[in-house]
Design a protein around this motif. Structure first.
Motif, PDB file in Angstrom:
ATOM      1  N   LEU A 124      -5.154   4.147   2.198  1.00  0.00           N
ATOM      2  CA  LEU A 124      -5.261   3.635   0.834  1.00  0.00           C
ATOM      3  C   LEU A 124      -6.313   4.432   0.087  1.00  0.00           C
ATOM      4  CD1 LEU A 124      -4.293   1.415  -1.140  1.00  0.00           C
ATOM      5  CD2 LEU A 124      -6.217   0.020  -0.356  1.00  0.00           C
TER       6      LEU A 124
ATOM      7  N   GLY B  71      -1.216   5.224  -1.394  1.00  0.00           N
ATOM      8  CA  GLY B  71      -1.394   4.847  -0.008  1.00  0.00           C
ATOM      9  C   GLY B  71      -0.080   4.817   0.744  1.00  0.00           C
TER      10      GLY B  71
ATOM     11  N   THR C  46      -7.911   4.749  -3.946  1.00  0.00           N
ATOM     12  CA  THR C  46      -7.905   4.183  -5.290  1.00  0.00           C
ATOM     13  C   THR C  46      -9.072   4.738  -6.082  1.00  0.00           C
ATOM     14  OG1 THR C  46      -7.838   2.114  -6.568  1.00  0.00           O
ATOM     15  CG2 THR C  46      -9.262   2.160  -4.625  1.00  0.00           C
TER      16      THR C  46
ATOM     17  N   ALA D 205       0.855  -1.178   0.000  1.00  0.00           N
ATOM     18  CA  ALA D 205       0.000   0.000   0.000  1.00  0.00           C
ATOM     19  C   ALA D 205       0.888   1.223   0.000  1.00  0.00           C
ATOM     20  CB  ALA D 205      -0.897  -0.005   1.221  1.00  0.00           C
TER      21      ALA D 205
ATOM     22  N   LEU E   1      -3.851   4.385  -7.819  1.00  0.00           N
ATOM     23  CA  LEU E   1      -3.735   3.820  -6.484  1.00  0.00           C
ATOM     24  C   LEU E   1      -2.660   4.574  -5.719  1.00  0.00           C
ATOM     25  CD1 LEU E   1      -4.381   1.465  -4.446  1.00  0.00           C
ATOM     26  CD2 LEU E   1      -2.494   0.225  -5.524  1.00  0.00           C
TER      27      LEU E   1
END
Length: 723
Positions: free
Chosen positions: A523, A568, A525, A19, A566
């Protein structure tokens, strides 16, 4: 491996990718349950927690800037997924988000980019070279159209630099640093109260470096150097609890060299007339905020910008010794193409905000606003050529934008809410040049957005958004001015391309943001799908009989883009954190007709990838808090191949770069040792394709790919002394 295979391979790799994250304000420290510092996004009408903002956003804080030794936006944007940039100048000031954006600038005004750059409340437009990061608090990268807030100025996205505001306590800092390639910088920050209701902040910096090119003809090593001064001042007055006022000023003065392209794609130039990328900007912004009672507030923002820019380059890249050392067909031209611009911009915005501070069941809040923008640009163009003689022209391009907009938010329950926005904009332009070309037009633009947001709990947030964005059509300046000089076949082709149509972009997006494990894991996304009707695509053609390069925007095709983002971070221990980002992108142009240099004919290409649209981008790093006040970071970043034009099949090769830093903080001193591209990899940030090499041994005047190289291995040490 095909693009689709690479795409699916990267998706499969998500299972082993830690992540990852961008928005971190501090090095990893002890993580306590339910005590996580919020990252606040300020680019929308209301400031919001990053983890609850219904958009795909990266926030790069002061830590990321310090670790990279960042001076300009180009030094940090690679950390944001699905964000690319083009150079074609001393700085990479042409941005693309999710495959949409401008690639370069020559004769076209380009004040109206697809990806906007804003410093606090000031729209930079084509002055994005002034995107310096000294005394910046954070950089916010918003992907997808931000039409209700910024209109067509954020057609594909927006980058906002938030600078540090005046504080309640006195603050004084000295900044300095040195690096390889003759680089150094020095800066001063003074901030604090001037009275019970008055505060001020002043930040000035000089940034200088030799650049990364040696000129073998002149023996100089700074013909692509940097010489940049940045000065910002902010004055804040709060006479009552219900009223506050701010006056800010910006001065940017750069005298950068431009000597970037070479015949052998090296860092050794033989140009006898190295170019320039000089820019002066003076800007003032005034803002007032008033609390009216009943949950209502009024905001007024006015700004004025005056800028001058000289952009010039050696048109043939060579000098007499080149043809003395090798046999050259027809010798070589001696020319320097010059673009001397002046620009004035004035904006005025008034908006009313009302409703609840937070959205519970049945709560409503709204924004209603008016916007006006007037922009005047002049261009004096010159091409003094030994082969073609002296060609000169001058032009003026005036634009006006007027908009009314509104945004409504409603809470269906404590968890579910709706946001809807609408912006109606009137665009008009007026162009005239010394070649007798004169045109004017009007365009009505519509931007709209609707978003549903759901909070599963205090730690998980889901949103789904549909946004419509419009960008105006206009005149193809260079093609219109050159039309009478084109050969007949090219006139026939360009007859219906002297103007380009407005583009309509629709962005469908669903995103999930979550914070787990007592705040150790962040996280974010997003999945997106974008359609582009009348996609404005930059194109070029070479009319050999007339000796003309003709650049233009082609809006004769539709296009689509889709992908994933994405981001994180994961605190592995109290002292160790892993962070990063991943962007996956697929793009396609339905069909585009262009003049192919290799075939020497007009050809139609179907299903072509959009320019500057790598199928993947990534950034992965490790950050550690060490004993004795030390911190360290190690990261790798990279991207896939991408086309850099439509009139040929040349590509910018993908690359992988390694960056690292080591920092130490004491009571009043912070020291950072940083390095970028530690593997010294050669990679390109811009490309051209044509016949430029006059030497017979190298296939005189054969079409080749030429690249502007990105920064090599760079390193330095920065110091911040707080007085």
């Amino acid at each position: 491996m095909s693009t689709f295979s690479r795409f699916t391979f990267s998706l499969a790799g998500l299972g082993v990718l830690p992540a990852v994250a961008i928005a971190q304000a501090q090095a990893p420290t002890q993580v306590e349950p339910d005590r996580v510092e919020e990252v606040i996004v300020t680019a929308d009408f209301r400031a919001a927690d990053l983890m609850r903002a219904p958009a795909s956003i990266s926030v790069l804080g002061e830590l990321e800037m310090a670790e990279r030794g960042a001076r300009h936006l180009e030094d940090v944007l690679s950390a944001a997924p699905n964000v690319s940039w083009s150079a074609g100048a001393s700085r990479s000031r042409f941005l693309q988000v999710r495959g949409v954006g401008d690639l370069e600038q020559y004769a076209e005004p380009k004040y109206y980019p697809s990806v906007g750059v804003v410093v606090d409340d000031l729209e930079l437009g084509s002055a994005a070279s002034a995107g310096m990061l000294f005394d910046a608090a954070q950089v916010e990268v918003l992907r997808g159209p931000q039409g209700t807030r910024y209109g067509a100025a954020a057609h594909a996205g927006m980058v906002r630099i938030e600078t540090n505001a005046p504080g309640d306590d006195f603050e004084a800092q000295l900044h300095g640093g040195v690096g390889n390639y003759g680089s150094y910088h020095a800066g001063l920050v003074l901030s604090g109260p001037l009275g019970p209701t008055l505060g001020a902040r002043l930040a000035v910096q000089q940034n200088t470096g030799d650049g990364y090119v040696d000129n073998a003809f002149s023996g100089e090593d700074d013909t692509a150097g940097y010489d940049e001064f940045t000065g910002r001042a902010r004055l804040r007055w709060q006479p009552t609890d219900n009223a506050s006022y701010e006056l800010s000023g910006l001065r940017f003065d750069s005298d950068n060299g431009y000597d970037a392209f070479t015949l052998d794609n090296s860092r050794t130039s033989w140009a006898d007339q190295p170019g320039s990328d000089a820019q002066e900007i003076d800007a003032v912004t005034a803002r007032g905020d008033w609390l009216l009672g009943g949950g209502r507030s009024l905001q007024a923002i006015a700004s004025w910008l005056d800028g001058d820019q000289l952009y010039a380059y050696d048109a043939d890249w060579v000098s007499p010794p080149v043809c003395e050392l090798a046999t050259c067909s027809y010798g070589f031209d001696t020319a320097q193409e010059r673009f001397d611009r002046g620009r004035e911009q004035g904006t005025l915005e008034l908006r009313l905000l009302g409703g609840a501070d937070t959205l519970g069941a049945g709560d409503l809040r709204y924004v209603i606003g008016l916007y006006a923008n007037h922009n005047d640009e002049t261009l004096d163009y010159a091409y003094p050529s030994a082969w073609y003689g002296l060609y000169e022209s001058s032009s003026g391009y005036d634009t006006e934008r007027y908009a009314v907009y509104g945004q409504l938010e409603y809470g269906f329950s404590e968890r579910l809410s709706l946001k809807a926005g609408l912006r109606l904009e009137r665009f008009s332009d007026d162009y005239a040049d010394s070649n007798g070309v004169a045109t004017d037009s009007d365009d009505d633009l519509l931007d709209a957005e609707i978003s549903l947001q759901y909070e599963f709990d205090d730690n998980t947030f889901l949103y789904a958004t549909t946004a419509l964005a419009s960008k105006p059509g206009s005149v193809n300046v260079a093609a219109s001015s050159q039309f009478d000089f084109m050969s007949p076949g090219f006139q026939d082709f360009m007859q219906d391309k002297l103007r380009f149509d407005s583009e309509q972009l629709v962005n469908y997006e669903i995103g999930l943001k979550t914070r787990q494990w007592n705040g150790r894991l962040d996280l974010r996304t997003a999945l997106f799908y974008v359609t582009r009707d009348n996609a404005q695509l930059e194109n070029w053609m070479w009319d050999a009989d007339a000796g003309l390069w003709v650049g233009y925007l082609d809006s004769g095709s539709d296009a689509e883009n889709y992908g994933l983002e994405l981001e994180g971070s994961l605190a592995l221990t109290q002292q160790l954190e892993v962070y990063g980002s991943l962007g996956l992108l697929e793009t396609e142009v339905d069909t585009i007709t262009t003049f192919d240099l290799d075939r020497n004919a007009f050809v139609t290409k179907d299903g072509r990838d959009q320019a500057k649209s790598p199928a993947y981008q990534y950034n992965l790093g490790l950050r550690a808090a060490l004993p004795l006040g030390l911190t360290a970071s190690l990261e790798v970043e990279g991207r896939d191949d991408s086309y850099f034009g439509y009139y040929h099949d040349g590509q910018l090769e993908g690359y992988d770069l390694v960056n690292a830093s080591l920092g130490w903080s004491g009571r009043s001193l912070r020291v950072t040792l940083w390095g970028r591209n530690l593997g010294d990899e050669d990679y390109a940030v811009h490309g051209l394709y044509f016949g430029a090499d006059p030497r017979d041994d190298f296939g005189a005047w054969s079409n080749q790919s030429y690249y502007q190289l990105g920064a090599p291995r760079t390193y330095g040490v920065d110091l911040v002394w707080t007085l």
